[in-house]
Design a protein around this motif. Structure first.
Motif, PDB file in Angstrom:
ATOM      1  N   GLU A  31       0.691  -1.282  -0.124  1.00 24.36           N
ATOM      2  CA  GLU A  31      -0.063  -0.004   0.095  1.00 24.36           C
ATOM      3  C   GLU A  31       0.843   1.221  -0.061  1.00 24.36           C
ATOM      4  O   GLU A  31       0.675   2.305  -0.640  1.00 24.36           O
ATOM      5  N   GLU A  32       1.745   1.147   0.824  1.00 21.96           N
ATOM      6  CA  GLU A  32       2.598   2.632   0.958  1.00 21.96           C
ATOM      7  C   GLU A  32       3.485   2.805  -0.360  1.00 21.96           C
ATOM      8  O   GLU A  32       3.489   3.844  -0.760  1.00 21.96           O
ATOM      9  N   GLU A  33       3.635   1.677  -1.257  1.00 21.10           N
ATOM     10  CA  GLU A  33       4.580   1.710  -2.431  1.00 21.10           C
ATOM     11  C   GLU A  33       3.511   1.953  -3.524  1.00 21.10           C
ATOM     12  O   GLU A  33       3.843   2.644  -4.580  1.00 21.10           O
ATOM     13  N   SER A  34       2.268   2.057  -3.345  1.00 16.65           N
ATOM     14  CA  SER A  34       1.389   2.259  -4.309  1.00 16.65           C
ATOM     15  C   SER A  34       0.709   3.475  -4.252  1.00 16.65           C
ATOM     16  O   SER A  34       0.051   3.984  -5.227  1.00 16.65           O
ATOM     17  N   GLN A  35       0.786   3.788  -2.945  1.00 17.18           N
ATOM     18  CA  GLN A  35      -0.323   5.073  -2.675  1.00 17.18           C
ATOM     19  C   GLN A  35       0.642   6.174  -2.029  1.00 17.18           C
ATOM     20  O   GLN A  35       0.666   7.284  -2.660  1.00 17.18           O
ATOM     21  N   VAL A  36       1.139   6.002  -1.039  1.00 15.90           N
ATOM     22  CA  VAL A  36       1.931   7.282  -0.095  1.00 15.90           C
ATOM     23  C   VAL A  36       2.864   7.755  -1.054  1.00 15.90           C
ATOM     24  O   VAL A  36       3.193   8.954  -0.967  1.00 15.90           O
ATOM     25  N   LEU A  37       4.086   6.679  -1.252  1.00 14.38           N
ATOM     26  CA  LEU A  37       5.205   7.054  -1.941  1.00 14.38           C
ATOM     27  C   LEU A  37       4.849   7.784  -3.099  1.00 14.38           C
ATOM     28  O   LEU A  37       5.692   8.625  -3.490  1.00 14.38           O
ATOM     29  N   PRO A  38       4.232   7.228  -4.044  1.00 12.30           N
ATOM     30  CA  PRO A  38       3.988   8.035  -5.344  1.00 12.30           C
ATOM     31  C   PRO A  38       3.621   9.658  -5.203  1.00 12.30           C
ATOM     32  O   PRO A  38       4.004  10.389  -5.664  1.00 12.30           O
ATOM     33  N   GLY A  39       2.818   9.701  -4.043  1.00 10.71           N
ATOM     34  CA  GLY A  39       2.230  10.975  -3.644  1.00 10.71           C
ATOM     35  C   GLY A  39       3.409  11.810  -3.158  1.00 10.71           C
ATOM     36  O   GLY A  39       3.465  12.955  -3.569  1.00 10.71           O
ATOM     37  N   LEU A  40       4.475  11.367  -2.517  1.00 11.65           N
ATOM     38  CA  LEU A  40       5.395  12.327  -2.084  1.00 11.65           C
ATOM     39  C   LEU A  40       6.366  12.406  -3.577  1.00 11.65           C
ATOM     40  O   LEU A  40       6.808  13.724  -3.644  1.00 11.65           O
ATOM     41  N   ARG A  41       6.492  11.754  -4.440  1.00 10.55           N
ATOM     42  CA  ARG A  41       7.181  11.874  -5.496  1.00 10.55           C
ATOM     43  C   ARG A  41       6.660  12.794  -6.538  1.00 10.55           C
ATOM     44  O   ARG A  41       7.178  13.910  -6.940  1.00 10.55           O
ATOM     45  N   ASP A  42       5.262  12.773  -6.517  1.00  9.44           N
ATOM     46  CA  ASP A  42       4.483  13.670  -7.316  1.00  9.44           C
ATOM     47  C   ASP A  42       4.266  15.103  -6.638  1.00  9.44           C
ATOM     48  O   ASP A  42       4.374  16.220  -7.542  1.00  9.44           O
ATOM     49  N   ARG A  43       4.344  15.051  -5.445  1.00  7.09           N
ATOM     50  CA  ARG A  43       3.888  16.707  -4.971  1.00  7.09           C
ATOM     51  C   ARG A  43       5.066  17.373  -4.235  1.00  7.09           C
ATOM     52  O   ARG A  43       4.901  18.550  -3.729  1.00  7.09           O
ATOM     53  N   LEU A  44       6.252  16.537  -3.996  1.00  8.07           N
ATOM     54  CA  LEU A  44       7.399  17.175  -3.622  1.00  8.07           C
ATOM     55  C   LEU A  44       8.532  17.216  -4.437  1.00  8.07           C
ATOM     56  O   LEU A  44       8.834  16.394  -5.015  1.00  8.07           O
ATOM     57  N   ASP A  45       9.196  18.456  -4.464  1.00 10.71           N
ATOM     58  CA  ASP A  45      10.289  18.446  -5.587  1.00 10.71           C
ATOM     59  C   ASP A  45      11.367  17.778  -4.993  1.00 10.71           C
ATOM     60  O   ASP A  45      11.649  17.494  -3.792  1.00 10.71           O
TER      61      ASP A  45
END
Length: 181
Positions: free
Chosen positions: A109-123
């Motif tokens: 779940e973390e690798e499919s939901q949380v971590l992509p959000g960090l990559r997309d929303r944080l420079d």
């Protein structure tokens, strides 16, 4: 310094490697379980202290963070039960499988939901800054065991999980509130 997402994923791969040893090399369990426990607890504490608050506030991942925090608490409880079981006891295998399933579910779940959000929303610079904070926090927590959180760490976990009124709770009340989610 590495990107926080890369560091978290590297830890996930190392946990999976240790799971493989525990499941397939029973003669190495007594030495491998403490290593797994140290990594798992330090990784969890570092995520809770450094990554989850940023994921909530800067990456709009509040629901995912609350769910991840609950999964950490559940997995840590399973880890404590596993550590309390002799590796030669027949119930060890069952407890190990429960722990592996819980952690693997969390990782997926973390690798499919949380971590992509960090990559997309944080420079990139912010992810590297967060990576530095995560690595320092993880190093600080190496060697801690399940259930050894300070009240301050429990307050962070409660905030991550969205528990109301945590600031006025005792350490025992915080522990119970986190377990009862």
């Amino acid at each position: 310094m590495a990107d926080v997402v890369d560091l978290i994923m590297a830890d996930h791969r190392e946990v999976e490697r240790l799971f493989d040893v525990l499941q397939n090399e029973p003669d190495k369990r007594a030495l491998t379980l403490p290593e797994l426990s140290a990594l798992f607890v330090a990784h969890s504490r570092a995520e809770e202290a450094e990554v989850y608050p940023v994921a909530r506030s800067e990456a709009a991942e509040a629901d995912e963070v609350a769910h991840s925090q609950e999964e950490h608490a559940q997995a840590e409880e399973l880890l404590a039960q596993l550590k309390a079981t002799d590796p030669n006891d027949p119930s060890f295998e069952t407890k190990l499988n429960e722990f592996v399933e819980a952690v693997q579910h969390h990782v997926d779940e973390e690798e499919s939901q949380v971590l992509p959000g960090l990559r997309d929303r944080l420079d990139e610079a912010r992810r590297e800054e967060l990576g530095k904070a995560f690595a320092a926090s993880r190093e600080k927590h190496i060697g801690e065991q399940p259930g050894q959180e300070t009240k301050q760490e429990l307050l962070v976990q409660a905030r991550n999980a969205g528990i109301e009124g945590a600031g006025g709770m005792s350490k025992e009340e915080l522990t119970q509130a986190l377990k009862s989610q």
